[in-house]
Scaffold this motif. Structure first.
Motif, PDB file in Angstrom:
ATOM      1  N   VAL A  32       0.687  -1.153  -0.035  1.00  0.00           N
ATOM      2  CA  VAL A  32      -0.018   0.116   0.207  1.00  0.00           C
ATOM      3  C   VAL A  32       0.893   1.376  -0.087  1.00  0.00           C
ATOM      4  O   VAL A  32       0.812   2.218  -0.651  1.00  0.00           O
ATOM      5  CB  VAL A  32      -0.997  -0.061   1.183  1.00  0.00           C
ATOM      6  CG1 VAL A  32      -1.597   1.424   1.224  1.00  0.00           C
ATOM      7  CG2 VAL A  32      -1.802  -1.191   1.295  1.00  0.00           C
ATOM      8  N   THR A  33       1.748   1.320   0.991  1.00  0.00           N
ATOM      9  CA  THR A  33       2.574   2.705   1.133  1.00  0.00           C
ATOM     10  C   THR A  33       4.164   2.119   0.830  1.00  0.00           C
ATOM     11  O   THR A  33       4.633   1.016   1.688  1.00  0.00           O
ATOM     12  CB  THR A  33       2.316   3.033   2.566  1.00  0.00           C
ATOM     13  OG1 THR A  33       1.130   3.583   2.542  1.00  0.00           O
ATOM     14  CG2 THR A  33       3.208   4.391   2.844  1.00  0.00           C
ATOM     15  N   MET A  34       4.789   2.924   0.291  1.00  0.00           N
ATOM     16  CA  MET A  34       6.403   2.729   0.195  1.00  0.00           C
ATOM     17  C   MET A  34       6.986   3.757   0.718  1.00  0.00           C
ATOM     18  O   MET A  34       6.523   5.122   0.606  1.00  0.00           O
ATOM     19  CB  MET A  34       6.870   2.716  -1.359  1.00  0.00           C
ATOM     20  CG  MET A  34       6.216   1.328  -2.129  1.00  0.00           C
ATOM     21  SD  MET A  34       6.834  -0.002  -1.591  1.00  0.00           S
ATOM     22  CE  MET A  34       8.619  -0.156  -1.919  1.00  0.00           C
ATOM     23  N   SER A  35       7.909   3.683   1.475  1.00  0.00           N
ATOM     24  CA  SER A  35       8.541   4.993   2.142  1.00  0.00           C
ATOM     25  C   SER A  35      10.184   4.578   2.053  1.00  0.00           C
ATOM     26  O   SER A  35      10.883   3.574   1.854  1.00  0.00           O
ATOM     27  CB  SER A  35       8.437   4.776   3.641  1.00  0.00           C
ATOM     28  OG  SER A  35       6.944   4.953   3.904  1.00  0.00           O
ATOM     29  N   TRP A  36      10.834   5.807   2.196  1.00  0.00           N
ATOM     30  CA  TRP A  36      12.288   5.687   2.626  1.00  0.00           C
ATOM     31  C   TRP A  36      12.595   6.323   3.918  1.00  0.00           C
ATOM     32  O   TRP A  36      12.229   7.350   4.182  1.00  0.00           O
ATOM     33  CB  TRP A  36      13.079   6.853   1.383  1.00  0.00           C
ATOM     34  CG  TRP A  36      13.399   5.968   0.232  1.00  0.00           C
ATOM     35  CD1 TRP A  36      12.122   6.509  -1.045  1.00  0.00           C
ATOM     36  CD2 TRP A  36      14.098   5.043  -0.501  1.00  0.00           C
ATOM     37  NE1 TRP A  36      12.535   5.594  -2.134  1.00  0.00           N
ATOM     38  CE2 TRP A  36      13.678   4.976  -1.760  1.00  0.00           C
ATOM     39  CE3 TRP A  36      15.155   4.589   0.124  1.00  0.00           C
ATOM     40  CZ2 TRP A  36      14.483   4.039  -2.771  1.00  0.00           C
ATOM     41  CZ3 TRP A  36      16.032   3.772  -0.847  1.00  0.00           C
ATOM     42  CH2 TRP A  36      15.736   3.304  -1.805  1.00  0.00           C
ATOM     43  N   TYR A  37      13.503   5.421   4.462  1.00  0.00           N
ATOM     44  CA  TYR A  37      14.091   5.966   5.589  1.00  0.00           C
ATOM     45  C   TYR A  37      15.570   5.970   5.763  1.00  0.00           C
ATOM     46  O   TYR A  37      16.384   5.621   4.724  1.00  0.00           O
ATOM     47  CB  TYR A  37      13.988   4.706   6.939  1.00  0.00           C
ATOM     48  CG  TYR A  37      12.305   4.762   7.216  1.00  0.00           C
ATOM     49  CD1 TYR A  37      11.383   3.971   6.424  1.00  0.00           C
ATOM     50  CD2 TYR A  37      12.080   4.995   8.586  1.00  0.00           C
ATOM     51  CE1 TYR A  37      10.159   4.013   6.960  1.00  0.00           C
ATOM     52  CE2 TYR A  37      10.785   4.688   9.005  1.00  0.00           C
ATOM     53  CZ  TYR A  37       9.748   4.210   8.340  1.00  0.00           C
ATOM     54  OH  TYR A  37       8.702   4.124   8.623  1.00  0.00           O
ATOM     55  N   ASP A  89      23.483  14.420   5.262  1.00  0.00           N
ATOM     56  CA  ASP A  89      22.596  13.234   4.585  1.00  0.00           C
ATOM     57  C   ASP A  89      23.157  11.953   4.857  1.00  0.00           C
ATOM     58  O   ASP A  89      22.912  10.968   4.175  1.00  0.00           O
ATOM     59  CB  ASP A  89      22.286  13.625   3.239  1.00  0.00           C
ATOM     60  CG  ASP A  89      21.275  15.103   3.210  1.00  0.00           C
ATOM     61  OD1 ASP A  89      21.676  15.589   2.401  1.00  0.00           O
ATOM     62  OD2 ASP A  89      20.484  15.105   4.199  1.00  0.00           O
ATOM     63  N   THR A  90      24.543  12.002   5.013  1.00  0.00           N
ATOM     64  CA  THR A  90      25.349  10.429   5.121  1.00  0.00           C
ATOM     65  C   THR A  90      24.642   9.699   6.159  1.00  0.00           C
ATOM     66  O   THR A  90      24.477  10.106   7.274  1.00  0.00           O
ATOM     67  CB  THR A  90      26.707  11.038   5.397  1.00  0.00           C
ATOM     68  OG1 THR A  90      27.491  11.747   4.595  1.00  0.00           O
ATOM     69  CG2 THR A  90      27.663   9.659   5.730  1.00  0.00           C
ATOM     70  N   ALA A  91      24.155   8.632   5.362  1.00  0.00           N
ATOM     71  CA  ALA A  91      23.630   7.578   6.267  1.00  0.00           C
ATOM     72  C   ALA A  91      23.569   6.344   5.420  1.00  0.00           C
ATOM     73  O   ALA A  91      23.764   6.256   4.085  1.00  0.00           O
ATOM     74  CB  ALA A  91      22.238   7.879   6.708  1.00  0.00           C
ATOM     75  N   VAL A  92      22.919   5.233   6.170  1.00  0.00           N
ATOM     76  CA  VAL A  92      22.266   4.088   5.309  1.00  0.00           C
ATOM     77  C   VAL A  92      20.911   4.186   5.115  1.00  0.00           C
ATOM     78  O   VAL A  92      20.159   4.425   5.868  1.00  0.00           O
ATOM     79  CB  VAL A  92      22.695   2.685   6.247  1.00  0.00           C
ATOM     80  CG1 VAL A  92      22.096   1.533   5.229  1.00  0.00           C
ATOM     81  CG2 VAL A  92      24.094   2.649   6.460  1.00  0.00           C
ATOM     82  N   TYR A  93      20.635   4.290   3.807  1.00  0.00           N
ATOM     83  CA  TYR A  93      19.364   4.483   3.557  1.00  0.00           C
ATOM     84  C   TYR A  93      18.632   3.071   3.168  1.00  0.00           C
ATOM     85  O   TYR A  93      18.868   2.236   2.446  1.00  0.00           O
ATOM     86  CB  TYR A  93      19.245   5.183   2.188  1.00  0.00           C
ATOM     87  CG  TYR A  93      19.396   6.760   2.437  1.00  0.00           C
ATOM     88  CD1 TYR A  93      20.936   7.192   2.692  1.00  0.00           C
ATOM     89  CD2 TYR A  93      18.973   7.667   2.181  1.00  0.00           C
ATOM     90  CE1 TYR A  93      21.206   8.362   3.102  1.00  0.00           C
ATOM     91  CE2 TYR A  93      18.896   8.971   2.460  1.00  0.00           C
ATOM     92  CZ  TYR A  93      20.070   9.419   2.793  1.00  0.00           C
ATOM     93  OH  TYR A  93      20.359  10.688   3.122  1.00  0.00           O
ATOM     94  N   TYR A  94      17.269   2.920   3.689  1.00  0.00           N
ATOM     95  CA  TYR A  94      16.480   1.760   3.675  1.00  0.00           C
ATOM     96  C   TYR A  94      15.226   2.232   2.810  1.00  0.00           C
ATOM     97  O   TYR A  94      14.594   2.822   3.199  1.00  0.00           O
ATOM     98  CB  TYR A  94      16.006   1.455   4.990  1.00  0.00           C
ATOM     99  CG  TYR A  94      17.501   1.123   5.674  1.00  0.00           C
ATOM    100  CD1 TYR A  94      17.895   1.890   6.516  1.00  0.00           C
ATOM    101  CD2 TYR A  94      17.722  -0.351   5.652  1.00  0.00           C
ATOM    102  CE1 TYR A  94      19.055   1.429   7.397  1.00  0.00           C
ATOM    103  CE2 TYR A  94      18.860  -0.764   6.305  1.00  0.00           C
ATOM    104  CZ  TYR A  94      19.399   0.071   7.221  1.00  0.00           C
ATOM    105  OH  TYR A  94      20.711  -0.421   8.006  1.00  0.00           O
ATOM    106  N   CYS A  95      14.897   1.200   2.016  1.00  0.00           N
ATOM    107  CA  CYS A  95      13.336   1.140   1.427  1.00  0.00           C
ATOM    108  C   CYS A  95      12.373   0.294   2.371  1.00  0.00           C
ATOM    109  O   CYS A  95      12.773  -0.569   3.285  1.00  0.00           O
ATOM    110  CB  CYS A  95      13.449   0.436   0.084  1.00  0.00           C
ATOM    111  SG  CYS A  95      12.070   0.331  -0.699  1.00  0.00           S
ATOM    112  N   ASN A  96      11.213   0.811   2.272  1.00  0.00           N
ATOM    113  CA  ASN A  96      10.155   0.175   3.376  1.00  0.00           C
ATOM    114  C   ASN A  96       8.831   0.113   2.567  1.00  0.00           C
ATOM    115  O   ASN A  96       8.668   0.933   1.672  1.00  0.00           O
ATOM    116  CB  ASN A  96      10.047   0.921   4.631  1.00  0.00           C
ATOM    117  CG  ASN A  96       8.784   0.530   5.377  1.00  0.00           C
ATOM    118  OD1 ASN A  96       7.626   0.832   5.157  1.00  0.00           O
ATOM    119  ND2 ASN A  96       9.148  -0.566   6.297  1.00  0.00           N
TER     120      ASN A  96
END
Length: 114
Positions: A32-37, A89-96
């Protein structure tokens, strides 16, 4: 079950741009919903952007105006276009998919040099 794989992380200079991609597979119809963290070292994972099945998007204040989330349902892919990148903005980016109790990708490292 939904599987998510992120692509597109890397090293970029401050002020530069990157585009992250997240390919979904498995039980696609359940999404239903896609996000980035993202999660920076020593910090909690934080929600950056969300895109439901419709066109309405939501952004954290820290990235509003610089990041754009989009979704290609035909390709089962969600994108995060990141412009005007900053060292913070340096980080590990995750898809959810479907929220914190949903499915997660393995993460992709984004490093912004000053």
């Amino acid at each position: 079950q939904v599987q998510l794989v992120e692509f597109g992380g890397g090293l970029v200079q401050a002020g530069g741009s990157l585009r992250l991609s997240c390919a979904a597979s498995g039980n696609i119809v359940s999404i239903v919903t896609m996000s980035w963290y993202r999660q920076a070292p020593g910090k909690q994972r934080k929600l950056l952007a969300t895109i439901p099945r419709g066109v309405t998007t939501h952004y954290a204040d820290t990235v509003k105006g610089r990041f754009t989330i989009s979704r290609d349902n035909a390709k089962n892919t969600v994108y995060l276009q990141m412009n005007s990148l900053k060292p913070e903005d340096t980080a590990v980016y995750y898809c959810n998919a479907n929220g914190e109790f949903g499915s997660w990708g393995q993460g992709t490292q984004v490093t912004v040099s000053s």
